[in-house]
Structures are given as C-alpha cells and as structure tokens.
Scaffold this motif. Structure first.
Motif, PDB file in Angstrom:
ATOM      1  N   MET A   1       0.853  -1.188   0.000  1.00  7.65           N
ATOM      2  CA  MET A   1       0.000   0.000   0.000  1.00  7.65           C
ATOM      3  C   MET A   1       0.890   1.241   0.000  1.00  7.65           C
ATOM      4  N   GLU A   2       0.674   2.117  -0.970  1.00  9.25           N
ATOM      5  CA  GLU A   2       1.480   3.321  -1.079  1.00  9.25           C
ATOM      6  C   GLU A   2       0.633   4.539  -0.716  1.00  9.25           C
ATOM      7  N   LEU A   3       0.868   5.047   0.481  1.00  8.03           N
ATOM      8  CA  LEU A   3       0.163   6.236   0.950  1.00  8.03           C
ATOM      9  C   LEU A   3       1.161   7.367   1.100  1.00  8.03           C
ATOM     10  N   LYS A   4       0.743   8.564   0.756  1.00  9.18           N
ATOM     11  CA  LYS A   4       1.599   9.729   0.904  1.00  9.18           C
ATOM     12  C   LYS A   4       0.859  10.829   1.661  1.00  9.18           C
TER      13      LYS A   4
ATOM     14  N   LEU B   1       0.853  12.880  -7.571  1.00  7.43           N
ATOM     15  CA  LEU B   1       0.164  11.593  -7.716  1.00  7.43           C
ATOM     16  C   LEU B   1      -0.706  11.516  -8.961  1.00  7.43           C
TER      17      LEU B   1
ATOM     18  N   THR C   1      -3.476   8.693  -2.036  1.00  6.55           N
ATOM     19  CA  THR C   1      -2.816   7.551  -2.680  1.00  6.55           C
ATOM     20  C   THR C   1      -3.212   7.492  -4.144  1.00  6.55           C
ATOM     21  N   ALA C   2      -2.323   6.890  -4.926  1.00  2.00           N
ATOM     22  CA  ALA C   2      -2.639   6.583  -6.324  1.00  2.00           C
ATOM     23  C   ALA C   2      -2.599   5.077  -6.554  1.00  2.00           C
ATOM     24  N   ASP C   3      -2.535   4.303  -5.473  1.00  2.00           N
ATOM     25  CA  ASP C   3      -2.478   2.844  -5.538  1.00  2.00           C
ATOM     26  C   ASP C   3      -3.820   2.310  -6.035  1.00  2.00           C
ATOM     27  N   PRO C   4      -3.873   1.641  -7.186  1.00  2.00           N
ATOM     28  CA  PRO C   4      -5.151   1.154  -7.728  1.00  2.00           C
ATOM     29  C   PRO C   4      -5.885   0.212  -6.786  1.00  2.00           C
ATOM     30  N   LYS C   5      -5.145  -0.606  -6.038  1.00  2.00           N
ATOM     31  CA  LYS C   5      -5.796  -1.539  -5.124  1.00  2.00           C
ATOM     32  C   LYS C   5      -6.521  -0.794  -4.013  1.00  2.00           C
ATOM     33  N   VAL C   6      -5.881   0.227  -3.462  1.00  2.00           N
ATOM     34  CA  VAL C   6      -6.506   1.012  -2.391  1.00  2.00           C
ATOM     35  C   VAL C   6      -7.723   1.747  -2.925  1.00  2.00           C
TER      36      VAL C   6
END
Length: 446
Positions: A1-4, A22, A53-58
């Motif tokens: 998970m990529e959170l900023k 992002l 986030t720009a993580d598609p899964k999230v």
C-alpha cells in the motif's frame, strides 16, 4: 500500500501538491489540521495535512466499500457521493468511479453519466475548509446557524470575546428568520439558503454598529477662546504622530489656526520630530517643562482656534508619573482628553491602561497601528466594557493621512473582515476640504 502525506498552509496548496505528484487519479483518504513550530504552542502555525494515494488496489477497495471514515465534510443533504470525489474533481484530481449503482454514487448519475453540478463542488469545498478551520474550536456552540458560521469564525479569529460573539449571533438570528421553526419538510439548510450572504453581513454590521456609541472625534467647542485637546497614553503608541496628523488636517485642510504644546521633555527625538512638523506647517510650538509654565503657554496661544497638547508616554504601571501628568493637565484645563492606545498591545494591557489613565479625564479613545494588528476584536471588547467613545483609528505613519474617524460601522467592518490588514482611510480629493472632524456628522450614525 502506497500512501503519501502532504502538508501545506492551505487546502488548495495541499491539493495542488497531490495532483502534481500523484496525478489526476489520486484519492484523498484523510485530512486534518495540525500546528507546528513555536515555543510551548506560542507562535505555532496551522497547516492542512492530506493523506492520499494513487495505488489502484486502495482506490478500488475504498470505492467499493464506502468506508465510513472517508472524508464527508460538506456533503449536501440527500447526497451519498463522498465529498473527496467532488473536491478532487474541483481541483482536477479525478476519483475513479465505482460500478454503476455502486456505493458512493447515485444510480441515476452512474447510468446517465451526468457531471456533478459545479455549485455542489464549490459548496463541498467551502464546507470542508470551514470544518477544518472549526474542528479545533471545541468551544463553538453547536447551534450557530449555518449562514452565520463563517462570520462566527471571523469574529473569533479577531479575538472578539466569545460572550460578545454569541450575543451578536443570538441577536442577529431572529432578523434572519432563524428563530422560526422550519415548516414541514423544510430542513435547516433549505431555510438558510433563502438568506443572501449580503443580507447576513448587513444585518451583522447593523447590529454591531447599533450596539456601540457614536464616534466622538475632535470638535471645536469654543468661540471666544481656543479649544484645548490633550493626547495621553502609554509609551510607543504613536501619540506624537497622531497629534501631527490632527494638526496638519486642521491647519491644511480645515484652514484653522493651530498651536502645539509639548510636555514630552523626556524624549529629545519626540520634541525634534514635533518641531519639524510645526516648522513645515508653520504652526507655533511651545515646550513646557513644568505645570507652572502651562498656563503661560496657553495664554501665548490664546489667539488660535485649537491647541493640541502632546504628552510624554507613561507606563500604566507608573502611578507617580501618571499623577505628575495629571498636574500638567490640571493647569491646562483641556476641553477633551483622548487616550491613545495601540491595537498591537494585549487586551489585558489595554484594559489596565484605560483604568489607570482614567484619572486624567480621558473620555475618548484613539486606536493606532491597525496595519500592524493581529486582530481588531479588542476594539469592540473595550468599547462594550467601558463608558468611552472612539474618536479615531490610524493605520500608518503618513501625515496628515492614515487616520479616520472611528465610526461604529467601521469597527463592525473590521471585525467581520476576512483578514487583518485594514484598508486605509478614504482618499481625499486634492484640494478638497472634506475633513475628518467634518466627517463626524456621518460617523455619528453607523
């Protein structure tokens, strides 16, 4: 998970960073306000923090689950669309849409593909920003009407006493129809939308103005002898500059004869400054070093229309010096005594100064350095607490400009202003004789 996490001084700056780093497909997961810097909380600055986030899964998980911890501040009544989608859209950050009819988007919008109304986007942004500003204000009553929340926040930011703020809110509420219960099927938001922002502000200005005494600027009260006016106050509040502004105005714009007396022999620079002003304006200046000399100075200036007395600054804690100053004024027998105070001082210091200098017979107040103030609420707080009237407000060093009659309407405008940098006094047309004292007639009302 990529959170900023992004921090900025404003919501718009933080959202711009999200978009820049992002991309438009980023999702806002959480927002909050934080305070950084300062010492023991003093001088700390407020920042807006956004987690995105720009993580598609999230994004897929969040969009499909409709999690309750998604930011929903400012969602219009009856809408189920998460506010971060509309905020992101308003700033060019596209939130991936869930399946048609899925959680978070009404089925009609999903099936027709109709874009969100821009007005709803703006309302959502305004609501979120407002909530971010107010969420750290636990003392805010829950029943502040929707259309008055913005003005409530401004008055609190100007450090108007909370009791006064709620009095103003409670008195203005009935004028807006808030005291009446909504009709069947009419919610509070619908009712508030019937009152324009201009009407709300005008009602607030009117009530605040009506609650204050009329302005009491300098007036020439004697026909056969000079009107004598003394300026007193703590050190460093701008008495000498203010006196020069009044002298220049009466001499150059009113065409009145003016004489100056200074008893500020403690500061050579102050005497020299006033002497320079007097020479430029061709006004007589008499230094006085003892109460015995005051009567002679008054007699020497008996042919002028106005005598202005500049006094030495005195600490409100220095009772002996204030008592000494009282002997000078007793010899001068002034018609008016104006207490000069700086809006940059703490309210506690201002209140103490008013109490201590009351022995000098001050009945009018001049507030200076509005251009340096962090808030204007102290003016309202003081005027509502003491039996005194405001005469002038000053905003800078320019002589004879940067001074205006302190009307009740002007005070109301200051404490409802979104910032703390006041507009300067109204510009005068070159050659015009429209004056500060003559504007007093307009200032007697609000």
């Amino acid at each position: 998970m990529e959170l900023k996490t992004y921090q900025a001084r404003s919501m718009s700056d933080a959202l711009a960073r999200v978009k820049r780093e992002l991309g438009k497909g980023a999702m806002i997961l959480h927002t909050r306000t934080i305070r950084r810097g300062g010492i023991l909380g003093i001088g700390a600055r407020t920042f807006v923090e956004i987690t995105a986030t720009a993580d598609p899964k999230v994004i897929a998980a969040r969009s499909g689950a409709g999690r309750p911890d998604e930011l929903r501040a400012g969602v219009p009544a009856g809408s189920s669309a998460p506010v971060q989608g509309r905020v992101a859209a308003a700033y060019g950050i596209e939130k991936p849409a869930p399946a048609a009819g899925g959680p978070g988007i009404p089925q009609s919008a999903a099936s027709t593909g109709a874009p969100h109304d821009i007005r709803e986007d703006l309302l959502a942004i305004r609501g979120m920003v407002r909530d971010l500003l107010l969420q750290n204000d636990p003392a805010r009553p829950a029943d502040v009407p929707e259309e008055l929340i913005e003005h409530y926040t401004r008055m609190i930011s100007h450090e108007v006493a909370r009791g006064l703020v709620m009095e103003i809110i409670d008195r203005v509420r009935p004028r807006l129809g808030e005291s009446e219960a909504p009709m069947d099927g009419e919610d509070r938001e619908t009712r508030s939308q019937g009152v324009s922002a201009e009407n709300v502000r005008e009602e607030l200005l009117r009530y605040i103005g009506e609650s204050l005494p009329p302005a009491a600027p300098l007036q020439l009260v004697n026909e056969n002898r000079p009107t004598i006016v003394a300026l007193v106050g703590p050190t460093g509040v701008g008495k000498t500059t203010t006196l020069a502004k009044l002298a220049a105005h009466m001499k150059l714009r009113e065409g009145r004869s003016v004489g100056l007396i200074t008893i500020d022999s403690y500061r050579i620079a102050a005497v020299e400054q006033l002497k320079t002003y007097a020479q430029i304006m061709q006004i007589p200046l008499i230094p006085v070093t003892s109460p015995a000399e005051m009567g002679d100075a008054i007699r020497r200036l008996s042919s002028v229309d106005l005598i202005l007395i500049d006094t030495a600054g005195r600490s409100q804690k220095d009772d002996p010096r204030i008592a000494e100053l009282r002997t000078y004024l007793a010899a001068a027998v002034p018609d008016q005594v104006h207490l000069v105070l700086s809006t940059t001082a703490s309210e506690a210091a201002i209140r103490q100064a008013i109490e201590k200098f009351s022995v000098l017979g001050a009945r009018q107040l001049i507030f200076t350095k509005l251009d340096e103030a962090v808030g204007f609420g102290v003016i309202l707080n003081v005027l509502r607490s003491f039996d005194l009237r405001l005469s002038y407000l000053t905003t800078g060093q320019a002589v004879p400009d940067d001074i205006e009659v302190g009307s009740a309407r002007r005070v109301a405008e200051l404490i409802l202003s979104p910032g703390v940098t006041p507009a300067g006094p109204p510009a005068e047309t070159p050659g015009s004789h429209a004056s500060l004292p003559n504007r007093a007639a307009a200032a007697q009302g609000v």
